[in-house]
Design a protein around this motif. Structure first.
Motif: not given
Length: 325
Positions: A63-69, A308-320
């Motif tokens: 969701l954060i990645i989409h917000l950044g885009l 924002i996009t970097f934050l979303g990617l970081s959270i997504h990959f860390l959670m995975m």
């Protein structure tokens, strides 16, 4: 659009393919322009964000990645509608608080006097509709543009000869015929204005002498920029500059400072950026420096989108990663 720049120039290609909603490929087949394409992508991304990605903590990174885009698209729109490009050319020792447009032209009036501070009344000539009467209480006249050509030359007999648009818009010089009457008289008078003629017309309006000119539009700057010194380093035995730079003084209210402007090292002030663009040396050896001026109120927005996009990617990959462990 990129290929079209070869024959039509950068400005015309941008206007036809990138700034447009649609264009005709080959002159007959309609295709979407870049502006329509970007709006479709924006709506599609927004719809996918709202309908497909239900809010769950496991989806927070996506969701954060989409917000950044989405903010990338918003940034592009703000920059597109707000960016203003112009230029400033200064002789050593001269200063100014206005810049000059590349393509926009204005109908300008200012009183004939010796004052260094000019009280200018101006109208964007392309915004004045043919035969539309304008009443200006300060000038005390009513006027209308009865004829306007965006690229033309004026013959010796005073006739406007239309010319095809040049692919470099800086080479287009307009001409116009203006009809005007004073507010206390019904007598109609006519004046012919030539954009290629830098000398203004002097006319009497309401008992006061005014200068009238069809000129490139002027934009006010939030500072006074003065060229203190210009230097250029030439290749040995040639007149080709290896590097050139300008030493300027900028003033804003009680604030002033000296700045060096050279290639890839512009001056930034508020939402304005001054780039070293070119220079000229006249037959008397006087040096002039030209700065490209870009006003971009949304220049900071793409950086926020990237974060924002970097934050979303970081959270997504860390959670995975944690989920796998």
């Amino acid at each position: 659009g990129t290929v079209a720049q070869i024959d039509h120039g950068l400005y015309e290609a941008q206007k036809t393919f990138f700034f447009s909603w649609t264009f005709l490929a080959g002159g007959f087949f309609p295709l979407p322009g870049a502006q329509l394409t970007l709006w479709i992508l924006f709506v599609n991304l927004l719809a996918a964000t709202v309908t497909r990605h239900v809010f769950r903590w496991s989806n927070i990174g996506i969701l954060i990645i989409h917000l950044g885009l989405l903010t990338y698209f918003i940034s592009a729109f703000v920059i597109f509608v707000s960016t203003q490009e112009s230029q400033v050319t200064l002789l050593e020792g001269d200063g100014t608080n206005v810049s000059t447009a590349y393509h926009e032209w204005e109908l300008a009036f200012w009183p004939e006097d010796d004052s260094h501070v000019k009280d200018v009344i101006s109208y964007n000539i392309s915004h004045l509709k043919p035969e539309q009467f304008v009443s200006d209480l300060k000038l005390k006249i009513n006027f209308s543009v009865t004829h306007y050509q965006s690229n033309a030359k004026v013959s010796a007999a005073g006739e406007i000869i239309s010319l095809p648009p040049d692919k470099e818009p800086e080479q287009n010089f307009p001409a116009a015929i203006i009809q005007w009457t004073t507010m206390n008289s019904s007598e109609t008078q006519t004046m012919l204005l030539d954009g290629a003629n830098v000398k203004p017309l002097e006319i009497d309006m309401g008992g006061k002498s005014w200068n009238v000119s069809l000129r490139r539009a002027r934009y006010p700057l939030p500072l006074v920029i003065k060229l203190e010194e210009f230097t250029a380093d030439f290749y040995p035995g040639t007149e080709v500059a290896k590097s050139f730079e300008s030493y300027v003084k900028i003033s804003h209210g009680d604030f002033s400072r000296d700045v060096r402007i050279y290639m890839n090292h512009p001056l930034r002030f508020k939402s304005y950026t001054f780039f070293q663009a070119s220079y000229s040396i006249d037959e008397l050896g006087r040096e002039r420096s030209t700065f490209a001026v870009v006003r971009n109120v949304g220049g900071w927005m793409p950086y926020v989108s990237s974060l924002i996009t970097f934050l979303g990617l970081s959270i997504h990959f860390l959670m995975m990663a944690f989920r796998r462990r």
